[in-house]
Structure formats: structure tokens, C-alpha cells
Design a protein around this motif. Structure first.
Motif, PDB file in Angstrom:
ATOM      1  N   VAL A  65       0.860  -1.185   0.000  1.00 52.45           N
ATOM      2  CA  VAL A  65       0.000   0.000   0.000  1.00 52.45           C
ATOM      3  C   VAL A  65       0.891   1.227   0.000  1.00 52.45           C
ATOM      4  O   VAL A  65       2.071   1.154   0.351  1.00 52.45           O
ATOM      5  N   ALA A  66       0.315   2.364  -0.373  1.00 52.11           N
ATOM      6  CA  ALA A  66       1.112   3.567  -0.600  1.00 52.11           C
ATOM      7  C   ALA A  66       1.728   4.122   0.685  1.00 52.11           C
ATOM      8  O   ALA A  66       2.903   4.487   0.721  1.00 52.11           O
ATOM      9  N   ASP A  67       0.924   4.186   1.754  1.00 49.75           N
ATOM     10  CA  ASP A  67       1.411   4.807   2.982  1.00 49.75           C
ATOM     11  C   ASP A  67       0.553   4.368   4.172  1.00 49.75           C
ATOM     12  O   ASP A  67      -0.336   3.527   4.032  1.00 49.75           O
ATOM     13  N   GLU A  68       0.801   4.963   5.330  1.00 52.53           N
ATOM     14  CA  GLU A  68       0.091   4.576   6.555  1.00 52.53           C
ATOM     15  C   GLU A  68      -1.402   4.884   6.463  1.00 52.53           C
ATOM     16  O   GLU A  68      -2.234   4.123   6.971  1.00 52.53           O
ATOM     17  N   ALA A  69      -1.750   5.989   5.821  1.00 50.41           N
ATOM     18  CA  ALA A  69      -3.162   6.349   5.680  1.00 50.41           C
ATOM     19  C   ALA A  69      -3.902   5.293   4.854  1.00 50.41           C
ATOM     20  O   ALA A  69      -5.027   4.898   5.184  1.00 50.41           O
ATOM     21  N   ALA A  70      -3.255   4.814   3.785  1.00 44.98           N
ATOM     22  CA  ALA A  70      -3.858   3.778   2.953  1.00 44.98           C
ATOM     23  C   ALA A  70      -3.988   2.469   3.732  1.00 44.98           C
ATOM     24  O   ALA A  70      -4.972   1.738   3.588  1.00 44.98           O
ATOM     25  N   PHE A  71      -3.004   2.190   4.590  1.00 45.10           N
ATOM     26  CA  PHE A  71      -3.059   0.983   5.432  1.00 45.10           C
ATOM     27  C   PHE A  71      -4.259   1.045   6.377  1.00 45.10           C
ATOM     28  O   PHE A  71      -4.993   0.068   6.539  1.00 45.10           O
ATOM     29  N   HIS A  72      -4.480   2.221   6.982  1.00 39.35           N
ATOM     30  CA  HIS A  72      -5.622   2.400   7.869  1.00 39.35           C
ATOM     31  C   HIS A  72      -6.936   2.172   7.122  1.00 39.35           C
ATOM     32  O   HIS A  72      -7.862   1.548   7.656  1.00 39.35           O
ATOM     33  N   ARG A  73      -7.012   2.678   5.883  1.00 36.34           N
ATOM     34  CA  ARG A  73      -8.241   2.507   5.096  1.00 36.34           C
ATOM     35  C   ARG A  73      -8.496   1.027   4.805  1.00 36.34           C
ATOM     36  O   ARG A  73      -9.643   0.557   4.863  1.00 36.34           O
ATOM     37  N   GLU A  74      -7.437   0.303   4.473  1.00 39.41           N
ATOM     38  CA  GLU A  74      -7.592  -1.117   4.175  1.00 39.41           C
ATOM     39  C   GLU A  74      -7.994  -1.915   5.413  1.00 39.41           C
ATOM     40  O   GLU A  74      -8.820  -2.826   5.337  1.00 39.41           O
ATOM     41  N   VAL A  75      -7.404  -1.563   6.555  1.00 39.13           N
ATOM     42  CA  VAL A  75      -7.759  -2.241   7.803  1.00 39.13           C
ATOM     43  C   VAL A  75      -9.228  -1.982   8.134  1.00 39.13           C
ATOM     44  O   VAL A  75      -9.957  -2.889   8.541  1.00 39.13           O
ATOM     45  N   ARG A  76      -9.669  -0.742   7.944  1.00 40.58           N
ATOM     46  CA  ARG A  76     -11.083  -0.405   8.181  1.00 40.58           C
ATOM     47  C   ARG A  76     -11.987  -1.232   7.267  1.00 40.58           C
ATOM     48  O   ARG A  76     -13.014  -1.757   7.698  1.00 40.58           O
ATOM     49  N   LYS A  77     -11.581  -1.356   6.007  1.00 40.08           N
ATOM     50  CA  LYS A  77     -12.384  -2.121   5.046  1.00 40.08           C
ATOM     51  C   LYS A  77     -12.486  -3.588   5.468  1.00 40.08           C
ATOM     52  O   LYS A  77     -13.564  -4.189   5.411  1.00 40.08           O
ATOM     53  N   HIS A  78     -11.364  -4.160   5.913  1.00 40.18           N
ATOM     54  CA  HIS A  78     -11.369  -5.555   6.369  1.00 40.18           C
ATOM     55  C   HIS A  78     -12.265  -5.723   7.595  1.00 40.18           C
ATOM     56  O   HIS A  78     -13.004  -6.710   7.705  1.00 40.18           O
ATOM     57  N   LEU A  79     -12.206  -4.759   8.509  1.00 38.86           N
ATOM     58  CA  LEU A  79     -13.046  -4.822   9.709  1.00 38.86           C
ATOM     59  C   LEU A  79     -14.521  -4.756   9.344  1.00 38.86           C
ATOM     60  O   LEU A  79     -15.351  -5.497   9.879  1.00 38.86           O
ATOM     61  N   GLU A  80     -14.847  -3.853   8.428  1.00 43.57           N
ATOM     62  CA  GLU A  80     -16.244  -3.715   8.004  1.00 43.57           C
ATOM     63  C   GLU A  80     -16.757  -4.996   7.363  1.00 43.57           C
ATOM     64  O   GLU A  80     -17.874  -5.439   7.649  1.00 43.57           O
ATOM     65  N   ASN A  81     -15.937  -5.593   6.494  1.00 42.20           N
ATOM     66  CA  ASN A  81     -16.345  -6.839   5.840  1.00 42.20           C
ATOM     67  C   ASN A  81     -16.564  -7.957   6.856  1.00 42.20           C
ATOM     68  O   ASN A  81     -17.542  -8.708   6.781  1.00 42.20           O
ATOM     69  N   ARG A  82     -15.642  -8.069   7.824  1.00 40.58           N
ATOM     70  CA  ARG A  82     -15.768  -9.116   8.837  1.00 40.58           C
ATOM     71  C   ARG A  82     -16.996  -8.903   9.712  1.00 40.58           C
ATOM     72  O   ARG A  82     -17.743  -9.832  10.005  1.00 40.58           O
ATOM     73  N   MET A  83     -17.220  -7.647  10.097  1.00 33.77           N
ATOM     74  CA  MET A  83     -18.372  -7.353  10.959  1.00 33.77           C
ATOM     75  C   MET A  83     -19.692  -7.553  10.215  1.00 33.77           C
ATOM     76  O   MET A  83     -20.685  -7.991  10.801  1.00 33.77           O
ATOM     77  N   MET A  84     -19.698  -7.252   8.916  1.00 33.90           N
ATOM     78  CA  MET A  84     -20.916  -7.476   8.132  1.00 33.90           C
ATOM     79  C   MET A  84     -21.216  -8.967   8.024  1.00 33.90           C
ATOM     80  O   MET A  84     -22.361  -9.385   8.123  1.00 33.90           O
ATOM     81  N   GLN A  85     -20.162  -9.771   7.834  1.00 37.37           N
ATOM     82  CA  GLN A  85     -20.351 -11.221   7.777  1.00 37.37           C
ATOM     83  C   GLN A  85     -20.885 -11.751   9.105  1.00 37.37           C
ATOM     84  O   GLN A  85     -21.792 -12.587   9.133  1.00 37.37           O
ATOM     85  N   GLU A  86     -20.322 -11.255  10.209  1.00 36.82           N
ATOM     86  CA  GLU A  86     -20.780 -11.685  11.530  1.00 36.82           C
ATOM     87  C   GLU A  86     -22.223 -11.261  11.770  1.00 36.82           C
ATOM     88  O   GLU A  86     -23.022 -12.022  12.321  1.00 36.82           O
ATOM     89  N   SER A  87     -22.562 -10.028  11.359  1.00 40.92           N
ATOM     90  CA  SER A  87     -23.921  -9.526  11.528  1.00 40.92           C
ATOM     91  C   SER A  87     -24.906 -10.347  10.700  1.00 40.92           C
ATOM     92  O   SER A  87     -25.992 -10.699  11.180  1.00 40.92           O
ATOM     93  N   ASP A  88     -24.513 -10.676   9.471  1.00 44.65           N
ATOM     94  CA  ASP A  88     -25.377 -11.495   8.606  1.00 44.65           C
ATOM     95  C   ASP A  88     -25.593 -12.884   9.211  1.00 44.65           C
ATOM     96  O   ASP A  88     -26.708 -13.405   9.206  1.00 44.65           O
ATOM     97  N   THR A  89     -24.506 -13.487   9.729  1.00 48.63           N
ATOM     98  CA  THR A  89     -24.606 -14.823  10.316  1.00 48.63           C
ATOM     99  C   THR A  89     -25.536 -14.820  11.527  1.00 48.63           C
ATOM    100  O   THR A  89     -26.367 -15.727  11.692  1.00 48.63           O
ATOM    101  N   MET A  90     -25.407 -13.810  12.382  1.00 45.98           N
ATOM    102  CA  MET A  90     -26.279 -13.722  13.552  1.00 45.98           C
ATOM    103  C   MET A  90     -27.735 -13.543  13.140  1.00 45.98           C
ATOM    104  O   MET A  90     -28.639 -14.149  13.722  1.00 45.98           O
TER     105      MET A  90
END
Length: 338
Positions: A154-179
Motif C-alpha cells: 500500500v502507498a502509505d500509513e493512511a492507505a493501510f488504515h483505510r484497508e484495515v477499516r475495510k477488512h473490519l467492516e467486511n468481517r463485521m458485516m459477515q458476523e452480523s449477517d450470520t447472527m
């Protein structure tokens, strides 16, 4: 013969679904967890601190009511992470501040309801010798760390933060859907009218017993009877427990089968292709070649087809019931989600 299932009016069923809200604090906590999990251990010559990993040699002794040693286990070594929440506070407090070469003993009172009834309610003494103290050296937030965590640069730390946020959102959406799916299935099953076939319940129970017996042998090298005795559960209580579990499994299976028929769910070739696409990509194979190989195994294709049918049925079910987005699940709905 599959029994008749009388399904409830799906439009009258309401379930709760957790809203996905990833905060900056959650992103920072996730990144800090990554750094801790990828920390290198460096031996230090100083008293142990709360963030250290301490290598100890220890002997565990079970004490009787008078404080005498009832039985002891042979000395063993262990790496103790003083930062772990699961670590007993008595052991943590005994090791913090100790230096390499020091010895310390601590006595712990075991809970009355502890699963191993042979030591429940008793006192356990740990005689510990500090062999090594290691400090955690967390990696720097740099390009090498970003690529290691994400699998791509990734380009820099800001881009890393964005990607981590995206991964968290995807995981939480999957967990929410499963529940939400679990809640919907549980609510429909609760109100459906069906007579459970005893043969199916018994078959499910036998399957559970077999798995439990295999797990007892694998994990503890004990028979299931020995495990039950150690846990304090009688054979009759165990039988009743797995019967209730089996009835839930069979009920939900019959309800989902009835829903699949009601929704006219079918499994097409395209569904199998979609199911196999990630595997084909991972192994650099064409989906068609992988599909032909799978179709030669009737058991595997049946299992995969059932899995696809189940997933499509549950997805359609969520479209038919009323879904209410909430910040936090009510206690009753949280229980159904588990």
C-alpha cells in the motif's frame, strides 16, 4: 417419509440485525493487535513487567483441606504471557517484578463449579522458577509491515488504515449477517408445526456421541465415560443434553427443507462454479476442470449441493422476514444468534 411442516407467516416474523459501525478506535485497536501478534521476543536482564513473556519451570500440587500435598505433577516448562487476560491474577502478580533465577510459590483457589470435579473447590500450589524474561519488540509501521499484514503493498500509513477499516467492516458485516440468519432460522423453527421423527433424532444423537467420543480420546486420551465423570455430568444428563441438541438440529433441518421447497430453491451449474471459483483461483486451475473433478465424487457433490441450497434458502428467508437494524441485540435475540 419426510414429515409435513406447517410454516408460520414469514411476514409476521421480525428479527434484529446489528448495524456495522467501525470507529477510528476500533481500527487503531486492530492495528495494535497486529503489532502485538507479530512482535519479536528479546531476552532482557531486568525484573519482569506486565507486557513481558516469562519462561518458567513449574510444579503443580493439589492441596487437601489441611494444606498438605495430595498429589503433584512432574516439573514442566511454560512460556507465560503476562499480558493475557486469561492468566490467573495470582500467577501474574507473583511473576511481575521477579528476575531470572528467582523462585516463587503461589496458591490458587479453584472455582467450585470448575469442569474438572477432581480439583473443583480445592487449592492448587504452583512452585515456579523464572528461567528467562523476554520483552516484546513490536514491528514498526512501515511498508514491509503493511504488505505482510495485507498481502499486498500500500502507498502509505493512511492507505493501510483505510484497508484495515475495510477488512473490519467486511468481517463485521459477515458476523452480523450470520447472527441475523441464526435468529431467523430459530424464530421460524420455534413457531413451525412439525412432528419430529424419532429415527432422525436418534441418528443425530448417535452422530454426536461418536464425535464426542472421538474428541475425548483425541484431546484427553480418555473414554467419554471418564470425561463425564471428571466433569460431574451423569450419563443420564448427557443423554438428555444431546437429545435436546439433536431435536433442535433435526427441527431446523426440516424447517429449512420446507422453506427451500416453498421458495422453489434449485441448485444450478452456475452455483457450483461460483462455489469453486475461489478454490480454482487459489490453485491456479480452471473452474471447468475443477468442476469435472468434483462431479466424479457423488458424496462431495451432494454435500456441496446441500450447502449451496442451504445458503440460498437462508438468504431468501432474510428477504421474507422483517429485519430491524439495531445498535445492540436484545438478550433474547442475542441468545438466538449464538
Amino acid at each position: 417419509v419426510t414429515p409435513e411442516v406447517e410454516l408460520p407467516n414469514l411476514e409476521e416474523i421480525e428479527i434484529e440485525k446489528l448495524k456495522v459501525n467501525v470507529t477510528d478506535a476500533m481500527v487503531e485497536e486492530s492495528i495494535e493487535t497486529m503489532r502485538k501478534q507479530n512482535a519479536e521476543l528479546e531476552t532482557v536482564q531486568r525484573p519482569a513487567q506486565q507486557s513481558d513473556v516469562v519462561t518458567i519451570g513449574y510444579v503443580t500440587s493439589v492441596l487437601d483441606a489441611e494444606g498438605n500435598v495430595e498429589k503433584s505433577h512432574e516439573e514442566a516448562d511454560a512460556n507465560v504471557d503476562l499480558e493475557l487476560n486469561e492468566l490467573r491474577i495470582e500467577i501474574k502478580d507473583a511473576l511481575i517484578g521477579r528476575e531470572t533465577g528467582e523462585k516463587v510459590s503461589v496458591t490458587v483457589k479453584v472455582e467450585e463449579d470448575y469442569s474438572d470435579k477432581s480439583i473443583a473447590g480445592k487449592e492448587i500450589r504452583y512452585d515456579m522458577a523464572v528461567k528467562e524474561i523476554k520483552e516484546k519488540k513490536e514491528p514498526e509501521l512501515n511498508e514491509a509491515f503493511f504488505e505482510k499484514m495485507l498481502g499486498e503493498p500500500v502507498a502509505d500509513e493512511a492507505a493501510f488504515h483505510r484497508e484495515v477499516r475495510k477488512h473490519l467492516e467486511n468481517r463485521m458485516m459477515q458476523e452480523s449477517d450470520t447472527m441475523a440468519e441464526n435468529m431467523a432460522i430459530a424464530k421460524v423453527s420455534e413457531t413451525a408445526q412439525v412432528e419430529l421423527p424419532e429415527t432422525l433424532v436418534r441418528r443425530q444423537m448417535e452422530g454426536t456421541k461418536k464425535k464426542d467420543a472421538e474428541e475425548a480420546q483425541k484431546r484427553f486420551q480418555k473414554s467419554m465415560n471418564d470425561v463425564l465423570q471428571a466433569s460431574g455430568m451423569s450419563p443420564e444428563e448427557y443423554e438428555e443434553k444431546i437429545k435436546k441438541q439433536a431435536e433442535v438440529v433435526v427441527l431446523q433441518y426440516l424447517v429449512l427443507d420446507a422453506l427451500a421447497s416453498k421458495f422453489d430453491i434449485s441448485v444450478e451449474k452456475s452455483d457450483f462454479e461460483e462455489e469453486l471459483a475461489p478454490l480454482a483461483t487459489a490453485y491456479k486451475l480452471s473452474t471447468d476442470n475443477l468442476l469435472r473433478a468434483v462431479f466424479k465424487d457423488q458424496n462431495r457433490i451432494t454435500e456441496m449441493g446441500n450447502r449451496i441450497r442451504y445458503r440460498k434458502t437462508v438468504k431468501e428467508l432474510l428477504n421474507r422476514v422483517r429485519v430491524k437494524e439495531v445498535e445492540k441485540l436484545s438478550p433474547a435475540e442475542e441468545e438466538k444468534a449464538e
